[in-house]
Scaffold this motif. Structure first.
Motif, short mmCIF file in Angstrom:
data_model
loop_
_atom_site.label_atom_id
_atom_site.label_comp_id
_atom_site.label_asym_id
_atom_site.label_seq_id
_atom_site.Cartn_x
_atom_site.Cartn_y
_atom_site.Cartn_z
N GLN A 1 0.79 -1.26 0.17
CA GLN A 1 -0.04 0.02 0.06
C GLN A 1 0.73 1.23 0.00
OE1 GLN A 1 -3.43 0.38 0.01
NE2 GLN A 1 -3.22 -1.88 -0.50
N VAL A 2 0.35 2.34 -0.58
CA VAL A 2 0.98 3.48 -0.58
C VAL A 2 0.11 4.65 -0.15
CG1 VAL A 2 2.10 5.33 -2.01
CG2 VAL A 2 2.48 2.96 -2.73
N GLN A 3 0.50 5.28 0.78
CA GLN A 3 -0.13 6.63 1.10
C GLN A 3 0.54 7.93 0.72
OE1 GLN A 3 1.16 4.26 3.68
NE2 GLN A 3 -0.62 3.14 3.21
N LEU A 4 -0.59 8.75 0.13
CA LEU A 4 -0.01 10.30 -0.32
C LEU A 4 -0.53 11.25 0.42
CD1 LEU A 4 -0.66 9.20 -4.04
CD2 LEU A 4 1.54 9.07 -2.99
N VAL A 5 0.21 12.17 0.93
CA VAL A 5 -0.21 13.28 1.48
C VAL A 5 0.46 14.83 0.90
CG1 VAL A 5 -0.05 14.57 3.65
CG2 VAL A 5 0.03 12.02 3.71
N GLU A 6 -0.78 15.34 0.37
CA GLU A 6 -0.50 16.77 -0.20
C GLU A 6 -0.37 17.90 0.40
OE1 GLU A 6 -3.59 14.65 -3.31
OE2 GLU A 6 -3.60 15.02 -0.93
N SER A 7 0.45 18.92 0.14
CA SER A 7 0.42 19.91 0.97
C SER A 7 0.64 21.19 -0.10
CB SER A 7 1.42 20.24 2.14
OG SER A 7 2.74 19.82 1.45
N GLY A 8 0.54 22.45 0.33
CA GLY A 8 0.97 23.66 -0.54
C GLY A 8 -0.32 24.33 -1.20
N GLY A 9 -1.26 23.99 -1.20
CA GLY A 9 -2.65 24.58 -1.73
C GLY A 9 -2.94 26.16 -0.91
N GLY A 10 -3.88 26.54 -1.48
CA GLY A 10 -4.22 27.78 -0.79
C GLY A 10 -4.94 28.85 -1.91
N LEU A 11 -5.04 30.01 -1.30
CA LEU A 11 -5.52 31.08 -2.17
C LEU A 11 -4.51 32.02 -2.67
CD1 LEU A 11 -8.18 32.88 -3.16
CD2 LEU A 11 -7.81 33.91 -0.65
N LEU B 1 2.95 22.95 -4.90
CA LEU B 1 2.16 21.76 -4.36
C LEU B 1 3.50 20.86 -4.15
CD1 LEU B 1 -1.01 21.39 -6.12
CD2 LEU B 1 -0.33 22.87 -4.17
N SER B 2 3.20 20.00 -3.03
CA SER B 2 4.12 19.00 -2.72
C SER B 2 3.42 17.58 -2.25
CB SER B 2 4.87 19.19 -1.37
OG SER B 2 5.93 20.30 -1.68
N CYS B 3 3.69 16.24 -2.56
CA CYS B 3 2.92 15.16 -2.49
C CYS B 3 3.95 14.30 -1.83
CB CYS B 3 2.39 14.82 -3.54
SG CYS B 3 1.55 13.35 -3.31
N VAL B 4 3.89 13.74 -0.48
CA VAL B 4 4.91 12.91 0.01
C VAL B 4 4.31 11.49 0.09
CG1 VAL B 4 6.29 12.15 1.97
CG2 VAL B 4 5.94 14.57 1.43
N ALA B 5 5.03 10.41 -0.67
CA ALA B 5 4.51 9.06 -0.59
C ALA B 5 5.22 8.31 0.71
CB ALA B 5 4.69 8.45 -1.82
N SER B 6 4.47 7.38 1.11
CA SER B 6 4.88 6.53 2.21
C SER B 6 4.37 4.95 1.80
CB SER B 6 4.57 7.06 3.52
OG SER B 6 3.22 7.13 3.83
N GLY B 7 5.06 4.15 2.63
CA GLY B 7 4.58 2.78 2.70
C GLY B 7 5.30 2.21 1.50
N THR B 8 4.78 1.31 0.53
CA THR B 8 5.50 0.53 -0.34
C THR B 8 5.88 1.61 -1.57
OG1 THR B 8 3.51 -0.35 -1.32
CG2 THR B 8 4.46 -1.71 0.21
N THR B 9 6.86 2.34 -1.26
CA THR B 9 7.19 3.20 -2.27
C THR B 9 7.89 2.81 -3.40
OG1 THR B 9 8.98 4.16 -0.67
CG2 THR B 9 6.99 5.10 -0.72
N PHE B 10 8.80 1.64 -3.13
CA PHE B 10 9.50 0.86 -4.11
C PHE B 10 8.57 0.53 -5.46
CE2 PHE B 10 8.08 -3.44 -3.48
CZ PHE B 10 7.78 -3.41 -2.33
N SER B 11 7.33 0.49 -5.15
CA SER B 11 6.49 -0.11 -6.04
C SER B 11 6.00 1.05 -7.20
CB SER B 11 5.20 -0.96 -5.42
OG SER B 11 4.51 0.24 -4.96
N ILE B 12 6.38 2.39 -6.69
CA ILE B 12 5.93 3.31 -7.59
C ILE B 12 6.65 3.43 -9.01
CG2 ILE B 12 5.34 5.64 -7.66
CD1 ILE B 12 5.04 5.81 -4.54
N ASN B 13 5.71 3.55 -10.00
CA ASN B 13 6.54 3.80 -11.29
C ASN B 13 6.37 5.29 -11.76
OD1 ASN B 13 7.04 1.06 -11.76
ND2 ASN B 13 5.23 0.72 -12.31
N ALA B 14 5.07 5.81 -11.38
CA ALA B 14 4.75 7.28 -12.07
C ALA B 14 4.00 8.08 -10.84
CB ALA B 14 4.06 7.27 -13.14
N MET B 15 4.44 9.35 -10.83
CA MET B 15 3.87 10.18 -9.67
C MET B 15 3.24 11.51 -10.51
SD MET B 15 5.71 9.81 -6.17
CE MET B 15 4.23 10.76 -5.44
N GLY B 16 2.10 12.09 -10.10
CA GLY B 16 1.80 13.13 -10.95
C GLY B 16 0.54 13.86 -10.01
#
Length: 115
Positions: free
Chosen positions: A1-11, A20-35
């Protein structure tokens, strides 16, 4: 499983910038692409930008020349630098991560651009 947490939004005012930033955690070795995708009220979710492990990048035509996606593999983080923002960029921005078997989504971060 992969968990994603975004930050940086606003007005921000039209013409301004956000990152914007997005940090992945968990089985990150399985990730091929992010976006990033985005969804405006009453609209379908649409692609903003994606970057693969091999460095291939794809942008939506509407953001080319204004947005830049980057990825720090060591930090399991993907960034979206958004410049020259327009009111039509207002949406909830969702981070995604693709493994071989499924797509993971973050919870979304609101970006609002005032005119």
């Amino acid at each position: 499983q992969v968990q994603l947490v975004e930050s940086g939004g606003g007005l921000v005012q039209a013409g301004g910038s956000l990152r914007l930033s997005c940090v992945a955690s968990g089985t990150t070795f399985s990730i091929n692409a992010m976006g990033w995708y985005r969804q405006a009220p009453g609209q379908q979710r649409e692609l903003v930008a994606v970057i693969t492990s091999g460095g291939y990048i794809n942008y939506a035509d509407s953001v080319k020349g204004r947005f830049t996606i980057s990825r720090d593999t060591a930090k399991n983080t993907v960034y979206l630098q958004m410049n020259s923002l327009k009111p039509e960029d207002t949406a909830v921005y969702y981070c995604l991560a693709d493994s071989r078997v499924r797509r993971y989504w973050g919870q979304g971060t609101q970006v609002t651009v005032s005119s």
